[in-house]
Write an enzyme that holds these catalytic residues in place. Structure first.
Site, PDB file in Angstrom:
ATOM      1  N   SER A 148       6.527  -1.146  10.010  1.00 43.88           N
ATOM      2  CA  SER A 148       5.210   0.003  10.041  1.00 43.88           C
ATOM      3  C   SER A 148       4.644   0.907   9.791  1.00 43.88           C
ATOM      4  O   SER A 148       5.397   2.020   9.855  1.00 43.88           O
ATOM      5  CB  SER A 148       3.655  -1.103  10.732  1.00 43.88           C
ATOM      6  OG  SER A 148       2.883  -0.703  10.261  1.00 43.88           O
ATOM      7  N   GLN A 170      -2.750 -12.804   7.170  1.00 42.21           N
ATOM      8  CA  GLN A 170      -2.842 -12.182   5.854  1.00 42.21           C
ATOM      9  C   GLN A 170      -1.800 -13.233   4.767  1.00 42.21           C
ATOM     10  O   GLN A 170      -2.852 -13.702   4.350  1.00 42.21           O
ATOM     11  CB  GLN A 170      -2.769 -10.423   5.502  1.00 42.21           C
ATOM     12  CG  GLN A 170      -2.883 -10.026   3.981  1.00 42.21           C
ATOM     13  CD  GLN A 170      -1.897  -8.805   4.377  1.00 42.21           C
ATOM     14  OE1 GLN A 170      -2.550  -7.735   4.579  1.00 42.21           O
ATOM     15  NE2 GLN A 170      -0.581  -8.735   3.047  1.00 42.21           N
ATOM     16  N   MET A 195       1.071  -1.158   0.109  1.00 43.38           N
ATOM     17  CA  MET A 195       0.118   0.119   0.265  1.00 43.38           C
ATOM     18  C   MET A 195       0.702   1.329  -0.047  1.00 43.38           C
ATOM     19  O   MET A 195       0.618   2.438   0.431  1.00 43.38           O
ATOM     20  CB  MET A 195      -1.074  -0.526   0.997  1.00 43.38           C
ATOM     21  CG  MET A 195      -2.457  -1.278   1.557  1.00 43.38           C
ATOM     22  SD  MET A 195      -3.457  -1.169   2.108  1.00 43.38           S
ATOM     23  CE  MET A 195      -3.291  -0.739   3.567  1.00 43.38           C
ATOM     24  N   GLY A 196       2.407   1.292  -0.231  1.00 44.24           N
ATOM     25  CA  GLY A 196       2.871   2.283  -0.091  1.00 44.24           C
ATOM     26  C   GLY A 196       4.178   2.747   0.680  1.00 44.24           C
ATOM     27  O   GLY A 196       3.736   1.778   1.838  1.00 44.24           O
ATOM     28  N   GLY A 252      11.510  -3.077   5.610  1.00 39.77           N
ATOM     29  CA  GLY A 252       9.995  -4.651   5.537  1.00 39.77           C
ATOM     30  C   GLY A 252      10.003  -4.741   4.296  1.00 39.77           C
ATOM     31  O   GLY A 252      10.076  -5.959   3.583  1.00 39.77           O
ATOM     32  N   HIS A 253       9.181  -3.305   3.717  1.00 34.41           N
ATOM     33  CA  HIS A 253       8.953  -3.624   1.229  1.00 34.41           C
ATOM     34  C   HIS A 253      10.251  -4.009   1.164  1.00 34.41           C
ATOM     35  O   HIS A 253      10.227  -4.546   0.531  1.00 34.41           O
ATOM     36  CB  HIS A 253       8.088  -2.698   1.429  1.00 34.41           C
ATOM     37  CG  HIS A 253       7.124  -2.105   2.013  1.00 34.41           C
ATOM     38  ND1 HIS A 253       6.802  -1.100   2.724  1.00 34.41           N
ATOM     39  CD2 HIS A 253       5.468  -2.668   2.528  1.00 34.41           C
ATOM     40  CE1 HIS A 253       5.773  -1.120   3.258  1.00 34.41           C
ATOM     41  NE2 HIS A 253       4.634  -1.931   3.103  1.00 34.41           N
ATOM     42  N   LYS A 304       4.728  -9.425   9.326  1.00 38.24           N
ATOM     43  CA  LYS A 304       4.357  -8.990  10.196  1.00 38.24           C
ATOM     44  C   LYS A 304       3.002  -8.710  10.012  1.00 38.24           C
ATOM     45  O   LYS A 304       2.260  -9.058  11.208  1.00 38.24           O
ATOM     46  CB  LYS A 304       4.506  -7.126   9.997  1.00 38.24           C
ATOM     47  CG  LYS A 304       4.501  -6.262  11.053  1.00 38.24           C
ATOM     48  CD  LYS A 304       3.179  -5.555  11.413  1.00 38.24           C
ATOM     49  CE  LYS A 304       3.140  -4.587   9.856  1.00 38.24           C
ATOM     50  NZ  LYS A 304       1.894  -3.896   9.745  1.00 38.24           N
TER      51      LYS A 304
END
Lengths: 287, 287
Positions: free
Chosen positions: B185, B153, B30-31, B36-37, B149
């Site tokens: 996050s 999901q 979600m940008g 982490g991303h 995390k």
């Protein structure tokens, strides 16, 4: 030569070996193939390099008390007919292969599943959308062929493909009919000779209403519904489940049937057999 | 050079031109990218020939009163970071491109969406499953990377992929943490300096319980839940939404946490910010 494949992994492996250069058509069926299915297969074979016909009686789309157990099955005959019509593979998985540990994921289409058959067969279209999603993911066809006898199913699947961006083109194909006009259906096998004869009133009622609309004598859904009902009620053995006229493919109520695309759809029972049929009246149909 | 693509049709055309010979990785985000991303993108770039990072704040997975409107957005920065991490394309569609006329089709995963965040964010995982289905169909990746995390999901998406036979391999990746242990996050940006400092109690409580379990001093979910709760309750500013210990990935209640794979998961509020974290305790973890 048509190859029958029962395992998902085998089907994937075969199609992977074929490569993505060749175009692939899918004709999803519940078997018990009739000329309606064969016309879908023939069209797929004309338009695609390779054709998969899936044969799977999907328990998820049958409700309690419906005809899951007595639904006709004859895989050997199906494979022979599919081959003659131009199929390269028949994908015929067992229930345990498709639902190895039940299923926790369902695909649900709202609104246009709430009317017609959706209103009378709760959960039916969730079952259809879910199994078609699975087949699309397993086969990854470029085009998938569906008969317009199940016009609501076609609308639901097109909505699903649009909403979820499936990379598949849905091809709706015209209903194939018996000589007396009865829509081809695997369930016609259930009819007694007498019921089979009486069933002709269904297409007759729809044809009559089609002519009346084209002549400008039916202007509202109510008028069309009454005309079709009155015609079918001449046969007392025939129990009407619904007659409805809605916009197509949105399946919403409309005030007028002039100058818009609508569907006249019926479901009836003859003895223990449920039959459906419809006419899609195009916007241009009303002269 | 990373290319930003806003249109579904353009994205499809670019990927089609690439052909199916090269392997393709997808990192859905979600940008507001953080380390982490970036670790997901780096792993994808190592394992796949080509990498798409999607940036889409999906309204379907936010409930009423949640932080959809204030969710941080900075596409320019995201593209720069994604490029540095090895992305070939950033797919950043607008809401109207993804949901041009609302959406009537949803993908629903039952059972394991009923607990943890699913119990507190009704509809959240339907929104996740639906948008991930869309992204899978648009991008058609071989592998898709998700951070642990969001362990629930990951479990939901793996279930969906299994149930619906998506031709995609789901790769769960370890949580990346700040120096004091707080899970990375995008929502950490919301925290005041004081709240940011207090937030360290979340990983501390989970680490402490992990050690206690490994030492054999926690044998039941109840014991583990109490240990984590007691630890976090030392910070009065922190409001606990849930602390739970369940089997992983099934997310079912279990009588014992010994000799099985379980997740200890927490959600808390600090001021207006909701934070989640977890530890997955493997079967072998209890010596």
């Amino acid at each position: 030569m048509t190859t029958t494949v029962n395992q998902i992994a085998t089907m994937r492996r075969i199609l992977q070996k074929e490569g993505r250069q060749k175009s692939l058509g899918l004709v999803p069926t519940m078997g018990s193939l009739h000329e309606g299915h064969l016309s879908l297969i023939e069209q797929a074979a004309q338009e695609c390099d390779r054709v998969v016909v899936s044969v799977f009686v999907n328990p998820l789309q049958f409700g309690p008390g419906e005809d899951l157990d007595r639904y006709p099955r004859d895989l050997e005959r199906d494979v022979r007919l599919a081959e003659e019509a131009g199929a390269d593979w028949v994908f015929a998985p067992r229930v345990e292969e498709m639902y190895p540990s039940g299923i926790r994921t369902t695909v649900q289409v709202s609104r246009l599943t709430e009317r017609l058959c959706g209103a009378h067969r709760p959960g039916h279209f969730d079952g259809v959308a879910t199994v078609v999603s699975k087949l699309f993911h397993i086969i990854q066809p470029d085009k998938a062929y569906f008969g317009l006898k199940d016009a609501q199913q076609v609308a639901v699947i097109r909505q699903m493909v649009d909403d979820l961006n499936f990379p598949v083109q849905v091809i709706p194909c015209p209903t194939v009919r018996e000589e007396d006009g009865l829509a081809m259906s695997s369930r016609n096998l259930y009819l007694s000779p007498k019921e089979r004869k009486l069933a002709a009133v269904i297409p007759q009622a729809l044809d009559d209403a089609t002519r009346e609309r084209e002549a400008g004598r039916l202007k509202t859904p109510q008028e069309a519904i009454k005309r079709i009902r009155d015609h079918m009620e001449t046969i007392p053995e025939l129990v009407i489940e619904y007659v409805d006229v809605l916009s197509y493919p949105e399946l919403e109520p409309v005030p007028s049937i002039e100058n818009r695309s609508v569907i006249a759809a019926v479901a009836v029972r003859l003895g223990h057999t449920r039959l459906i049929d419809n006419r899609i009246w195009s916007k241009e149909g009303r002269r």
